[in-house]
Design a protein around this motif. Structure first.
Motif, PDB file in Angstrom:
ATOM      1  N   MET A  78       0.808  -1.217   0.000  1.00  0.00           N
ATOM      2  CA  MET A  78       0.000   0.000   0.000  1.00  0.00           C
ATOM      3  C   MET A  78       0.844   1.271   0.000  1.00  0.00           C
ATOM      4  O   MET A  78       0.300   2.372  -0.054  1.00  0.00           O
ATOM      5  CB  MET A  78      -0.929   0.009   1.220  1.00  0.00           C
ATOM      6  N   VAL A  79       2.159   1.130   0.065  1.00  0.00           N
ATOM      7  CA  VAL A  79       3.045   2.297   0.118  1.00  0.00           C
ATOM      8  C   VAL A  79       3.924   2.319  -1.129  1.00  0.00           C
ATOM      9  O   VAL A  79       4.692   1.380  -1.350  1.00  0.00           O
ATOM     10  CB  VAL A  79       3.939   2.262   1.374  1.00  0.00           C
ATOM     11  N   PRO A  80       3.837   3.355  -1.964  1.00  0.00           N
ATOM     12  CA  PRO A  80       4.632   3.407  -3.198  1.00  0.00           C
ATOM     13  C   PRO A  80       6.081   3.808  -2.927  1.00  0.00           C
ATOM     14  O   PRO A  80       6.486   4.949  -3.134  1.00  0.00           O
ATOM     15  CB  PRO A  80       3.901   4.465  -4.033  1.00  0.00           C
ATOM     16  N   LEU A  81       6.878   2.868  -2.459  1.00  0.00           N
ATOM     17  CA  LEU A  81       8.267   3.148  -2.113  1.00  0.00           C
ATOM     18  C   LEU A  81       9.161   3.145  -3.348  1.00  0.00           C
ATOM     19  O   LEU A  81       8.957   2.369  -4.283  1.00  0.00           O
ATOM     20  CB  LEU A  81       8.778   2.097  -1.125  1.00  0.00           C
ATOM     21  N   ASN A  82      10.179   3.987  -3.319  1.00  0.00           N
ATOM     22  CA  ASN A  82      11.198   3.948  -4.361  1.00  0.00           C
ATOM     23  C   ASN A  82      12.252   2.903  -3.969  1.00  0.00           C
ATOM     24  O   ASN A  82      12.154   2.283  -2.901  1.00  0.00           O
ATOM     25  CB  ASN A  82      11.805   5.343  -4.576  1.00  0.00           C
ATOM     26  N   PRO A  83      13.260   2.645  -4.794  1.00  0.00           N
ATOM     27  CA  PRO A  83      14.239   1.593  -4.470  1.00  0.00           C
ATOM     28  C   PRO A  83      14.914   1.772  -3.111  1.00  0.00           C
ATOM     29  O   PRO A  83      15.111   0.800  -2.375  1.00  0.00           O
ATOM     30  CB  PRO A  83      15.246   1.689  -5.622  1.00  0.00           C
ATOM     31  N   GLU A  84      15.271   3.005  -2.762  1.00  0.00           N
ATOM     32  CA  GLU A  84      15.908   3.231  -1.464  1.00  0.00           C
ATOM     33  C   GLU A  84      14.933   2.943  -0.326  1.00  0.00           C
ATOM     34  O   GLU A  84      15.308   2.378   0.710  1.00  0.00           O
ATOM     35  CB  GLU A  84      16.409   4.676  -1.367  1.00  0.00           C
ATOM     36  N   GLY A  85      13.665   3.323  -0.520  1.00  0.00           N
ATOM     37  CA  GLY A  85      12.657   3.046   0.496  1.00  0.00           C
ATOM     38  C   GLY A  85      12.454   1.559   0.702  1.00  0.00           C
ATOM     39  O   GLY A  85      12.316   1.088   1.837  1.00  0.00           O
ATOM     40  N   ARG A  86      12.439   0.797  -0.395  1.00  0.00           N
ATOM     41  CA  ARG A  86      12.290  -0.658  -0.276  1.00  0.00           C
ATOM     42  C   ARG A  86      13.493  -1.277   0.428  1.00  0.00           C
ATOM     43  O   ARG A  86      13.351  -2.221   1.213  1.00  0.00           O
ATOM     44  CB  ARG A  86      12.087  -1.269  -1.659  1.00  0.00           C
TER      45      ARG A  86
END
Length: 232
Positions: A78-86
């Motif tokens: 449910m959270v659109p994370l970018n690569p760093e966020g993932r």
């Protein structure tokens, strides 16, 4: 009296380092009372569009498995994370957070209104609206006419600047549906059905990095939380 938090409008969060955007719930406000003297109120409290004070309790009507229980590690659909966020989310270690004194990462301003619980809202002074949460025992301060103090350290709740809004139109039916009629029973159509919206706008910055979900889905210290509180 404890009131349920219902009819929630959305808050937008800008997360440049961890995610693109996220919709969060917020409280909600009604029609602005008229000012018979015509002069601008001297304080934010005097200019309030509605009474937000009191005790509120959340009603979980969406995203139950993300809000009522701790999602599994890596479950951030449910959270659109970018690569760093993932990368940050996949490295989540709750024991490490606890040991480093950062167990409150999921109770920051960007996530606290997603956490089920009770709120106590009251005026700390004539230009500061205060919100205390039982979940995470956090305190948010909404500063009207304020600006970020120099050298203030980032915190879980950041610094919130508030203002009364109300120059965008909305339907006079307030979600009740059905045709609108005037006192004479004639159908009211088009722009005549619309009125100025009244709400509380809050923009929060200067937060410590935290989690949008309890399983480590992150937001960075550069995040901006934009909220609209409106009840009807």
């Amino acid at each position: 009296m404890t009131r349920p938090m219902t009819r929630l409008r959305a808050s937008r969060i800008l997360l440049p380092a961890a995610a693109l955007s996220l919709l969060l719930p917020a409280l909600l406000a009604a029609q602005r009372p008229a000012n018979p003297q015509g002069a601008a109120p001297a304080t934010a409290r005097a200019a309030a569009t509605d009474d937000y004070t009191g005790y509120w309790v959340s009603e979980v009507t969406e995203k139950w498995r993300f809000r009522m229980i701790v999602p599994d590690k890596g479950d951030y659909i449910m959270v659109p994370l970018n690569p760093e966020g993932r990368k940050v989310a996949n490295a989540w270690d709750p024991a490490k957070d606890q040991a480093s004194g950062e167990a409150c990462r999921s109770y920051g301003a960007a996530a606290i209104l997603q956490v089920p619980g009770r709120l106590h809202v009251y005026w700390q002074d004539d230009n500061t609206l205060r919100m205390d949460t039982d979940s995470g025992t956090q305190t948010r301060l909404f500063h009207f006419g304020g600006s970020l103090p120099t050298n203030e350290a980032p915190s879980w709740q950041g610094y919130s600047v508030a203002q009364w809004g109300g120059n965008d139109p909305r339907d006079r039916r307030d979600g009740q549906g059905g045709p609108v009629q005037d006192p004479g029973g004639r159908l009211v159509v088009a722009e005549a059905q619309r009125k100025d919206a009244d709400y509380l706008k809050v923009v929060t910055t200067h937060m410590r990095p935290g989690y949008l979900q309890k399983n480590g889905a992150p937001y960075s210290g550069n995040a901006i939380v934009e909220e609209y509180f409106d009840k009807f």
